[in-house]
Design a protein around this motif. Sequence first.
Motif, short mmCIF file in Angstrom:
data_model
loop_
_atom_site.label_atom_id
_atom_site.label_comp_id
_atom_site.label_asym_id
_atom_site.label_seq_id
_atom_site.Cartn_x
_atom_site.Cartn_y
_atom_site.Cartn_z
N ARG A 196 42.99 37.33 38.06
CA ARG A 196 41.81 36.79 37.37
C ARG A 196 41.51 37.59 36.11
O ARG A 196 41.17 37.03 35.07
N ARG A 197 41.65 38.89 36.19
CA ARG A 197 41.37 39.72 35.03
C ARG A 197 42.35 39.43 33.90
O ARG A 197 41.98 39.41 32.73
N GLU B 141 31.15 31.75 44.65
CA GLU B 141 30.83 32.73 43.61
C GLU B 141 31.99 32.96 42.65
O GLU B 141 31.81 33.58 41.60
N SER B 142 33.20 32.43 42.98
CA SER B 142 34.34 32.64 42.11
C SER B 142 34.44 31.59 41.02
O SER B 142 35.26 31.71 40.11
N THR C 142 33.45 36.66 36.65
CA THR C 142 34.04 37.44 37.72
C THR C 142 35.40 38.00 37.33
O THR C 142 35.89 38.91 37.97
N GLY C 143 36.01 37.45 36.27
CA GLY C 143 37.30 37.96 35.82
C GLY C 143 37.18 38.92 34.66
O GLY C 143 38.19 39.33 34.10
N ARG D 235 25.91 36.17 39.41
CA ARG D 235 24.47 35.93 39.43
C ARG D 235 23.72 37.17 38.96
O ARG D 235 23.95 38.28 39.44
N MET D 236 22.79 36.97 38.02
CA MET D 236 22.04 38.06 37.43
C MET D 236 20.60 38.08 37.93
O MET D 236 20.03 37.05 38.27
#
Length: 499
Positions: free
Chosen positions: A164-165, A5-6, A149-150, A11-12
Motif C-alpha cells: 500500500r505504501r 478502514e482500508s 492509510t498508505g 478517521r480524525m
Amino acid sequence: MLRAESVVPVRMRRVAVVAPEPALRETLVRIAEAGCVEIDLAVDGGPAVRGPAASRLQRLRAGPGPAVLSAAPPDLDALEREGRADLLAGEAQLEERLGGAVRHGEVAALAGWCPAAEVEATAARIAGAGGALVPLPTPRGVDPPTLLTGAAEGPPDRRPRAVRRSFAPLVTTYGTVPYADLDPTLPAGIAYVVMFGLMFGDAGHGLLLLALALVLRAGRPRRAAALRPLWPFVAAAGLSAALAGLAYGEFFGPTGVLPVLWLAPLDEPTRLLTAAVGLGAVLLALAYGAGIVNRLREGGPAAALYATSGVAGAAVYLGLAALAGSVWLGQAVFGVVGAGVAAVGLAFAGVGVYAGTAGGAGGAVQTGVQLFDAVVRIGSNVVSFARLAAFGLTHAALGAIVWDGTTSLAGRGPVGVAVAMLVFLLGNALAFALEALVAGVQALRLEFYELFSRLFESEGRPFRPWRPPVQHLTAPAGGTGASEARATVGRGPVTKEEV
C-alpha cells in the motif's frame, strides 16, 4: 476482503492539548515524540512576531534545514554562538506553536487534529507531563485533514504495509484526497500495473523488472536508497508484464521460447484493441461507481444524484454503452433502452449543472455546453484506452525488429554471431528502457485523466503532524560544551537515564 478502514482515509478527531503553563513545554515535547498530532498555528493576518529563537536563527542566516527539538529548555545564546541552527529551528517551531495557545489563568490550550486510533495512546503519553488530550467536536464547515492509510507519514508505530505504501504516490502525486472521499490507493495501484503489463508485455522484460525490484529491496545502489519503499510497486509491474508476456508468447521478443497462450499482438491487433477498449470500459464503470460513493459522502443524496461524476453521469455512460452494444450486436432493443437511460441521465445532469450557474439564458447555454462536453468526453475517454493496445503493439514490434536482426546476423559465421549477440543485447536494452518509460507515463495518464477525474471533484488538505526529532542531552542544552554532549534522537518514551 478489504476492511472498511482500508478504503477510506484515516478517521480524525479534533483535539485540544491542555496543560498548566509550567508543564506546557514538556507536554509539547511529548507531543512531538508521539508524532501524530497536527497543532493549529496562530493566523491573525497581522505581522509575524518572531520569538527569541526565531530571531537568533535569522541572525545565523542559516538556510532551510532539519529542525531538532531539545527536551530541556536550551541556552539560546549558547546555541547561537555554537551555530546550532538545528536546535534553534526546533525552538522556533515550539515558539510558533506556543504563540497559538489560548491561555486562561495558569492553564494553556492548543487545538489540533489527531488520528482517532492514536488519541488514547497520545493522551497517556502526555499525562505523565501533566497535560491532557481532550477530544472536541469537529467544527461546523471545517473538513479534517486527510491521512491515507498508505501514506508514509503516518504515526511512527502504525506504518502502512509495504504494498500500500508503494502505491500511495500514484494518488498523492495527483492531489490530496478529500477527507470524505474513498481512499483509492490499492485499486489505483492494481489498475496501473495491469495497464502497464498490457503495454509492456514481455516475459523477459518483466523478469528484469522483478530483478530490479529485488535490487531496490536490498538497498542497492546506495544512491537509490530513497527509492527502496517503491520495490513492491516495481515488482508488481514486472509480474504484470511477465504474465502479459506469457499470454503474448513474448520472451525478449518473439523468440519462440514461449508458446502463445492468448494472442500474438502483431498477428491479432484487432482482438488486442477490442480487449483494451473493453478493459477501459470496465475501469470507467468502476470509476463512476466510486464517484457516486464520493459524491454521496461529500454532499448527500442530492449531490450523488445530479453530479456528472455521480448517478447522472453514470446513467449517461451506461446508456451510451448500451447504444454502442446495440450497434455491435445488432439488437435494436439495447439501443432503445440505452437511449432512454442516457436521456434520463442527461436530464438529471442538466438540473445539477444549471443549479451551479447564474441562471437565465446564460445558464441554459452554459448547461448545454457542459452536457455536450460530458457526452463527448465519455466517448473520447473510452477510445483513449486504445493506447493500451497501441503501445503493446509498439513493444511487440520493437521486439520483432531486434529478433529479426539477430537471427539474420547469426547465420553469417563467428563474426555474425558476435554482432548478433551485440544487437540482441543492445536492442533489448533500448526497447526495455524506452518502452518502460512510455508504458509508465501512459498508464499514469490514463489513471489521472480518465479515472481520477471521475473520482474527485475537489482537493483535501494533507495531515501534517508536528514531529521534529527530540534530542535528550546528557548536558544542559546550549550550555558549556553542549556541542560535544551525547544525544539520542527519537520519539520513544523518555527514560530516567536520559533525564
